[in-house]
Motif scaffolding. Structure first.
Motif, PDB file in Angstrom:
ATOM      1  N   UNK A 174       0.842  -1.193   0.000  1.00 44.28           N
ATOM      2  CA  UNK A 174       0.000   0.000   0.000  1.00 44.28           C
ATOM      3  C   UNK A 174       0.878   1.244   0.000  1.00 44.28           C
ATOM      4  N   UNK A 175       0.549   2.208  -0.826  1.00 48.32           N
ATOM      5  CA  UNK A 175       1.334   3.432  -0.945  1.00 48.32           C
ATOM      6  C   UNK A 175       1.270   4.222   0.366  1.00 48.32           C
ATOM      7  N   UNK A 176       2.440   4.614   0.873  1.00 49.99           N
ATOM      8  CA  UNK A 176       2.486   5.341   2.146  1.00 49.99           C
ATOM      9  C   UNK A 176       1.933   6.760   2.015  1.00 49.99           C
ATOM     10  N   UNK A 177       1.961   7.321   0.809  1.00 46.59           N
ATOM     11  CA  UNK A 177       1.465   8.675   0.588  1.00 46.59           C
ATOM     12  C   UNK A 177      -0.010   8.699   0.207  1.00 46.59           C
ATOM     13  N   UNK A 178      -0.459   7.670  -0.467  1.00 38.35           N
ATOM     14  CA  UNK A 178      -1.856   7.586  -0.896  1.00 38.35           C
ATOM     15  C   UNK A 178      -2.351   6.173  -0.628  1.00 38.35           C
ATOM     16  N   UNK A 179      -3.127   6.010   0.436  1.00 44.45           N
ATOM     17  CA  UNK A 179      -3.557   4.679   0.873  1.00 44.45           C
ATOM     18  C   UNK A 179      -4.487   3.995  -0.123  1.00 44.45           C
ATOM     19  N   UNK A 180      -5.000   4.751  -1.101  1.00 43.04           N
ATOM     20  CA  UNK A 180      -5.883   4.142  -2.092  1.00 43.04           C
ATOM     21  C   UNK A 180      -5.101   3.400  -3.182  1.00 43.04           C
ATOM     22  N   UNK A 181      -3.802   3.676  -3.280  1.00 39.12           N
ATOM     23  CA  UNK A 181      -2.968   3.043  -4.297  1.00 39.12           C
ATOM     24  C   UNK A 181      -2.290   1.803  -3.717  1.00 39.12           C
ATOM     25  N   UNK A 182      -2.559   0.667  -4.316  1.00 43.91           N
ATOM     26  CA  UNK A 182      -1.993  -0.603  -3.860  1.00 43.91           C
ATOM     27  C   UNK A 182      -1.244  -1.245  -5.020  1.00 43.91           C
ATOM     28  N   UNK A 183       0.027  -1.507  -4.812  1.00 46.88           N
ATOM     29  CA  UNK A 183       0.870  -2.113  -5.840  1.00 46.88           C
ATOM     30  C   UNK A 183       0.951  -3.622  -5.623  1.00 46.88           C
ATOM     31  N   UNK A 184       0.811  -4.356  -6.715  1.00 48.09           N
ATOM     32  CA  UNK A 184       0.953  -5.811  -6.666  1.00 48.09           C
ATOM     33  C   UNK A 184       2.036  -6.215  -7.657  1.00 48.09           C
ATOM     34  N   UNK A 185       2.966  -7.012  -7.193  1.00 46.61           N
ATOM     35  CA  UNK A 185       3.973  -7.575  -8.105  1.00 46.61           C
ATOM     36  C   UNK A 185       3.970  -9.093  -7.948  1.00 46.61           C
ATOM     37  N   UNK A 186       3.918  -9.776  -9.071  1.00 46.04           N
ATOM     38  CA  UNK A 186       3.878 -11.231  -9.062  1.00 46.04           C
ATOM     39  C   UNK A 186       4.956 -11.749 -10.008  1.00 46.04           C
ATOM     40  N   UNK A 187       5.936 -12.441  -9.441  1.00 44.59           N
ATOM     41  CA  UNK A 187       6.997 -13.050 -10.239  1.00 44.59           C
ATOM     42  C   UNK A 187       6.838 -14.565 -10.133  1.00 44.59           C
ATOM     43  N   UNK A 188       6.548 -15.190 -11.258  1.00 47.37           N
ATOM     44  CA  UNK A 188       6.334 -16.635 -11.261  1.00 47.37           C
ATOM     45  C   UNK A 188       7.362 -17.302 -12.165  1.00 47.37           C
ATOM     46  N   UNK A 189       7.476 -18.618 -12.039  1.00 52.21           N
ATOM     47  CA  UNK A 189       8.447 -19.352 -12.848  1.00 52.21           C
ATOM     48  C   UNK A 189       7.967 -20.773 -13.073  1.00 52.21           C
ATOM     49  N   UNK A 190       8.273 -21.294 -14.245  1.00 54.65           N
ATOM     50  CA  UNK A 190       8.116 -22.727 -14.462  1.00 54.65           C
ATOM     51  C   UNK A 190       9.282 -23.413 -13.764  1.00 54.65           C
ATOM     52  N   UNK A 191       9.086 -24.638 -13.361  1.00 57.22           N
ATOM     53  CA  UNK A 191      10.108 -25.301 -12.565  1.00 57.22           C
ATOM     54  C   UNK A 191      10.198 -26.783 -12.915  1.00 57.22           C
ATOM     55  N   UNK A 192      11.279 -27.381 -12.484  1.00 56.89           N
ATOM     56  CA  UNK A 192      11.483 -28.814 -12.637  1.00 56.89           C
ATOM     57  C   UNK A 192      12.461 -29.272 -11.584  1.00 56.89           C
ATOM     58  N   UNK A 193      12.793 -30.539 -11.607  1.00 58.23           N
ATOM     59  CA  UNK A 193      13.728 -31.073 -10.613  1.00 58.23           C
ATOM     60  C   UNK A 193      15.046 -31.448 -11.288  1.00 58.23           C
ATOM     61  N   UNK A 194      16.127 -30.984 -10.702  1.00 59.51           N
ATOM     62  CA  UNK A 194      17.461 -31.265 -11.221  1.00 59.51           C
ATOM     63  C   UNK A 194      18.146 -32.257 -10.286  1.00 59.51           C
ATOM     64  N   UNK A 195      18.585 -33.355 -10.853  1.00 61.01           N
ATOM     65  CA  UNK A 195      19.260 -34.375 -10.043  1.00 61.01           C
ATOM     66  C   UNK A 195      20.687 -33.959  -9.738  1.00 61.01           C
ATOM     67  N   UNK A 196      21.131 -34.298  -8.540  1.00 61.08           N
ATOM     68  CA  UNK A 196      22.512 -34.023  -8.159  1.00 61.08           C
ATOM     69  C   UNK A 196      23.449 -34.896  -8.997  1.00 61.08           C
ATOM     70  N   UNK A 197      24.671 -34.438  -9.186  1.00 63.54           N
ATOM     71  CA  UNK A 197      25.625 -35.168 -10.010  1.00 63.54           C
ATOM     72  C   UNK A 197      25.918 -36.559  -9.461  1.00 63.54           C
ATOM     73  N   UNK A 198      25.886 -36.695  -8.140  1.00 64.21           N
ATOM     74  CA  UNK A 198      26.157 -38.004  -7.546  1.00 64.21           C
ATOM     75  C   UNK A 198      24.891 -38.845  -7.407  1.00 64.21           C
ATOM     76  N   UNK A 199      23.750 -38.296  -7.951  1.00 65.27           N
ATOM     77  CA  UNK A 199      22.458 -39.009  -7.964  1.00 65.27           C
ATOM     78  C   UNK A 199      21.933 -39.305  -6.562  1.00 65.27           C
ATOM     79  N   UNK A 200      22.414 -38.558  -5.562  1.00 62.26           N
ATOM     80  CA  UNK A 200      21.953 -38.790  -4.194  1.00 62.26           C
ATOM     81  C   UNK A 200      20.661 -38.045  -3.891  1.00 62.26           C
ATOM     82  N   UNK A 201      20.273 -37.126  -4.728  1.00 62.16           N
ATOM     83  CA  UNK A 201      19.054 -36.365  -4.465  1.00 62.16           C
ATOM     84  C   UNK A 201      18.733 -35.453  -5.629  1.00 62.16           C
ATOM     85  N   UNK A 202      17.718 -34.622  -5.446  1.00 60.09           N
ATOM     86  CA  UNK A 202      17.326 -33.685  -6.490  1.00 60.09           C
ATOM     87  C   UNK A 202      16.823 -32.403  -5.836  1.00 60.09           C
ATOM     88  N   UNK A 203      16.910 -31.330  -6.554  1.00 54.98           N
ATOM     89  CA  UNK A 203      16.463 -30.047  -6.030  1.00 54.98           C
ATOM     90  C   UNK A 203      15.624 -29.325  -7.073  1.00 54.98           C
TER      91      UNK A 203
END
Length: 222
Positions: A174-203
């Motif tokens: 919410x804008x500190x100078x004008x309470x009627x102004x509300x800013x929204x920011x949305x940052x999204x991403x597609x994702x997947x799982x990457x296996x560790x090189x030693x194949x012990x897990x994924x992130x």
């Protein structure tokens, strides 16, 4: 009359091995190419869905904020902007074409067990009260509760994507100078799982990002 014998020459073992080797290499390259093309197509489809859901979520939030009679950002320690908001807005009775009381709406970011953040929405009746009540801050329905999902119409607004850093890159402010102004920011991403090189897990691994932001004039705030 003498018959001439015709001798047919077959493949030698060396020729057979060479042919099979070439065939194996060609098939391997073809499969690798097909896999890469398929992955690219799937990523493009996921990216299109991500952008569609992000824009739809932003449109719905903006619509409700323009109708809002009261607005509140729930503070979180160590986060510069809000990652959870409450709003009170009128509800429409479509059967008579007029306003019929108010509802309390909550938007919040929540992480699931796979580390993926989504934007959730829930609502409940607020009777004829256009302003916040003391108990409204306790309205925190659980996405894990079947009764809460049903009673409060909980919905995940971001699908096929993960929200990036709620309260930092993705936020409400919410804008500190004008309470009627509300800013929204949305940052999204597609994702997947990457296996560790030693194949012990994924992130979890971000593939592609998409950012959408807007400023809403909530002129009905009282």
């Amino acid at each position: 009359m003498k018959m001439k014998r015709r001798f047919q020459k077959g493949f030698t073992l060396v020729e057979m091995i060479t042919t099979l080797s070439i065939f194996t290499v060609v098939m391997g390259l073809s499969f690798s190419f097909f896999t890469r093309v398929q992955s690219t197509v799937q990523l493009s489809e996921s990216e299109s869905k991500m952008q569609m859901y992000s824009r739809l979520a932003m449109t719905n939030i903006a619509k409700e904020l323009r109708q809002a009679s009261d607005y509140y950002e729930l503070p979180f320690a160590g986060v510069p902007q809000a990652k959870e908001i409450l709003i009170v807005r009128p509800t429409d009775d479509k059967s008579i074409g007029a306003m019929n009381g108010y509802i309390l709406v909550r938007y919040w970011f929540e992480e699931n067990s796979q580390g993926v953040y989504s934007l959730y929405r829930a609502q409940r009746d607020h009777n004829n009260e256009p302003h916040f009540l003391t108990a409204d801050s306790n309205f925190k329905p659980s996405t894990q509760s079947a009764s809460d999902r049903s009673n409060f119409l909980i919905s995940a607004m971001i699908k096929e994507a993960t929200v990036i850093e709620p309260g930092k890159q993705s936020y409400f402010m919410q804008d500190s100078q004008n309470s009627e102004i509300i800013t929204i920011r949305l940052v999204t991403a597609t994702y997947g799982y990457k296996h560790a090189q030693d194949l012990t897990g994924k992130k979890l691994e971000v593939k592609r990002q998409f950012r959408i932001d807007t400023s809403i004039n909530a002129r009905n705030l009282q």
